[in-house]
Write a protein that holds these residues in place. Structure first.
Motif, mmCIF file in Angstrom:
data_model
loop_
_atom_site.group_PDB
_atom_site.id
_atom_site.type_symbol
_atom_site.label_atom_id
_atom_site.label_comp_id
_atom_site.label_asym_id
_atom_site.label_seq_id
_atom_site.Cartn_x
_atom_site.Cartn_y
_atom_site.Cartn_z
ATOM 1 N N ILE A 191 7.936 5.601 60.508
ATOM 2 C CA ILE A 191 9.304 5.889 60.950
ATOM 3 C C ILE A 191 10.001 4.602 61.381
ATOM 4 C CG2 ILE A 191 10.643 7.001 62.791
ATOM 5 C CD1 ILE A 191 8.608 9.372 62.534
ATOM 6 N N VAL A 192 9.315 3.776 62.143
ATOM 7 C CA VAL A 192 9.901 2.516 62.603
ATOM 8 C C VAL A 192 10.253 1.621 61.409
ATOM 9 C CG1 VAL A 192 9.393 0.369 63.851
ATOM 10 C CG2 VAL A 192 8.840 2.571 64.876
ATOM 11 N N ARG A 193 9.339 1.495 60.453
ATOM 12 C CA ARG A 193 9.577 0.623 59.293
ATOM 13 C C ARG A 193 10.705 1.141 58.410
ATOM 14 N NH1 ARG A 193 4.041 -0.990 56.551
ATOM 15 N NH2 ARG A 193 5.409 -2.469 55.498
ATOM 16 N N VAL A 194 10.706 2.450 58.162
ATOM 17 C CA VAL A 194 11.759 3.027 57.326
ATOM 18 C C VAL A 194 13.109 2.895 58.010
ATOM 19 C CG1 VAL A 194 12.639 5.186 56.350
ATOM 20 C CG2 VAL A 194 10.227 4.576 56.063
ATOM 21 N N GLN A 195 13.164 3.183 59.306
ATOM 22 C CA GLN A 195 14.429 3.066 60.027
ATOM 23 C C GLN A 195 14.949 1.636 59.993
ATOM 24 O OE1 GLN A 195 16.045 5.966 61.451
ATOM 25 N NE2 GLN A 195 17.611 4.456 61.056
ATOM 26 N N ALA A 196 14.047 0.654 60.095
ATOM 27 C CA ALA A 196 14.460 -0.755 60.020
ATOM 28 C C ALA A 196 15.037 -1.085 58.652
ATOM 29 C CB ALA A 196 13.279 -1.664 60.339
ATOM 30 N N LEU A 197 14.424 -0.562 57.593
ATOM 31 C CA LEU A 197 14.946 -0.797 56.241
ATOM 32 C C LEU A 197 16.328 -0.169 56.074
ATOM 33 C CD1 LEU A 197 11.688 -0.162 54.170
ATOM 34 C CD2 LEU A 197 12.903 -2.349 54.379
ATOM 35 N N LEU A 198 16.486 1.042 56.575
ATOM 36 C CA LEU A 198 17.789 1.716 56.495
ATOM 37 C C LEU A 198 18.841 0.946 57.288
ATOM 38 C CD1 LEU A 198 16.597 5.401 56.954
ATOM 39 C CD2 LEU A 198 17.573 4.434 54.860
ATOM 40 N N ASP A 199 18.489 0.532 58.498
ATOM 41 C CA ASP A 199 19.430 -0.208 59.337
ATOM 42 C C ASP A 199 19.836 -1.519 58.689
ATOM 43 O OD1 ASP A 199 19.272 1.817 61.210
ATOM 44 O OD2 ASP A 199 17.936 0.712 62.562
ATOM 45 N N ALA A 200 18.891 -2.201 58.053
ATOM 46 C CA ALA A 200 19.183 -3.485 57.407
ATOM 47 C C ALA A 200 20.188 -3.325 56.275
ATOM 48 C CB ALA A 200 17.895 -4.120 56.887
ATOM 49 N N GLN A 201 20.184 -2.162 55.637
ATOM 50 C CA GLN A 201 21.118 -1.899 54.541
ATOM 51 C C GLN A 201 22.385 -1.189 55.011
ATOM 52 O OE1 GLN A 201 20.769 -2.880 51.310
ATOM 53 N NE2 GLN A 201 18.950 -3.983 51.977
ATOM 54 N N GLY A 202 22.441 -0.863 56.296
ATOM 55 C CA GLY A 202 23.598 -0.159 56.831
ATOM 56 C C GLY A 202 23.691 1.277 56.361
ATOM 57 N N ILE A 203 22.543 1.889 56.080
ATOM 58 C CA ILE A 203 22.502 3.255 55.562
ATOM 59 C C ILE A 203 22.171 4.214 56.700
ATOM 60 C CG2 ILE A 203 21.302 4.821 53.990
ATOM 61 C CD1 ILE A 203 20.785 2.386 52.191
ATOM 62 N N MET A 204 22.972 5.252 56.796
ATOM 63 C CA MET A 204 22.747 6.280 57.815
ATOM 64 C C MET A 204 21.947 7.428 57.203
ATOM 65 S SD MET A 204 24.195 5.182 60.564
ATOM 66 C CE MET A 204 24.220 6.653 61.547
ATOM 67 N N LEU A 205 20.978 7.911 57.936
ATOM 68 C CA LEU A 205 20.185 9.070 57.538
ATOM 69 C C LEU A 205 19.920 9.868 58.802
ATOM 70 C CD1 LEU A 205 18.444 10.638 55.441
ATOM 71 C CD2 LEU A 205 16.565 9.089 55.992
ATOM 72 N N ARG A 206 19.807 11.170 58.636
ATOM 73 C CA ARG A 206 19.506 12.011 59.806
ATOM 74 C C ARG A 206 18.271 11.457 60.515
ATOM 75 N NH1 ARG A 206 15.124 15.229 58.712
ATOM 76 N NH2 ARG A 206 14.590 15.464 56.529
ATOM 77 N N PRO A 207 18.119 11.740 61.787
ATOM 78 C CA PRO A 207 16.935 11.244 62.506
ATOM 79 C C PRO A 207 15.657 11.849 61.932
ATOM 80 C CG PRO A 207 18.501 12.274 64.021
ATOM 81 C CD PRO A 207 19.025 12.488 62.649
ATOM 82 N N PRO A 208 14.550 11.156 62.104
ATOM 83 C CA PRO A 208 13.280 11.732 61.648
ATOM 84 C C PRO A 208 12.948 12.977 62.477
ATOM 85 C CG PRO A 208 12.874 9.764 62.935
ATOM 86 C CD PRO A 208 14.352 9.854 62.746
ATOM 87 N N PRO A 209 12.064 13.818 61.961
ATOM 88 C CA PRO A 209 11.732 15.032 62.717
ATOM 89 C C PRO A 209 11.074 14.697 64.055
ATOM 90 C CG PRO A 209 10.259 14.762 60.828
ATOM 91 C CD PRO A 209 11.306 13.710 60.720
ATOM 92 N N PRO A 210 11.403 15.459 65.084
ATOM 93 C CA PRO A 210 10.793 15.204 66.390
ATOM 94 C C PRO A 210 9.313 15.591 66.378
ATOM 95 C CG PRO A 210 12.123 17.193 66.490
ATOM 96 C CD PRO A 210 12.339 16.587 65.128
ATOM 97 N N GLU A 211 8.541 14.886 67.185
ATOM 98 C CA GLU A 211 7.118 15.196 67.289
ATOM 99 C C GLU A 211 6.933 16.570 67.924
ATOM 100 O OE1 GLU A 211 5.035 12.051 69.293
ATOM 101 O OE2 GLU A 211 6.023 10.522 68.062
ATOM 102 N N PRO A 212 5.939 17.318 67.465
ATOM 103 C CA PRO A 212 5.700 18.641 68.036
ATOM 104 C C PRO A 212 5.274 18.561 69.500
ATOM 105 C CG PRO A 212 4.254 18.240 66.133
ATOM 106 C CD PRO A 212 5.027 16.997 66.387
ATOM 107 N N THR A 213 5.572 19.615 70.211
ATOM 108 C CA THR A 213 5.184 19.679 71.626
ATOM 109 C C THR A 213 4.375 20.943 71.916
ATOM 110 O OG1 THR A 213 7.254 20.781 72.199
ATOM 111 C CG2 THR A 213 7.204 18.374 72.383
ATOM 112 N N THR A 214 4.053 21.714 70.877
ATOM 113 C CA THR A 214 3.433 23.021 71.097
ATOM 114 C C THR A 214 2.018 23.146 70.545
ATOM 115 O OG1 THR A 214 4.424 23.861 69.062
ATOM 116 C CG2 THR A 214 5.658 24.203 71.108
ATOM 117 N N CYS A 215 1.357 22.062 70.220
ATOM 118 C CA CYS A 215 0.004 22.132 69.664
ATOM 119 C C CYS A 215 -0.964 22.669 70.715
ATOM 120 C CB CYS A 215 -0.452 20.748 69.198
ATOM 121 S SG CYS A 215 -2.116 20.718 68.514
#
Length: 73
Positions: A20-44
């Motif tokens: 997620i960190v690496r992909v978000q950095a690549l998107l940010d470097a290109q100025g591309i907006m994408l919905r946030p990644p899915p939140p981590e589960p809290t109900t396991c």
């Protein structure tokens, strides 16, 4: 070649978080907006259920990664 396509699919929490960190950095470097990644589960429940919420989350992270890949292509 698209740099995201070279990133391995995550198989655990740490791998997914790093992806997620690496992909978000690549998107940010290109100025591309994408919905946030899915939140981590809290109900396991921690019993290793078939169809665990973590399995679903990893699948959702992979789908988010694929969406990012299409935007960067």
């Amino acid at each position: 070649m698209n740099p995201i396509d070279q990133l391995p699919e995550p198989t655990n929490l740490a791998g997914a978080q790093a992806l997620i960190v690496r992909v978000q950095a690549l998107l940010d470097a290109q100025g591309i907006m994408l919905r946030p990644p899915p939140p981590e589960p809290t109900t396991c429940c921690g019993r290793g259920c078939n169809g665990c919420v973590w399995e679903g989350w990893l699948a959702a992270v992979n789908y988010w990664r694929d969406e990012a890949s299409l935007l960067l292509a």
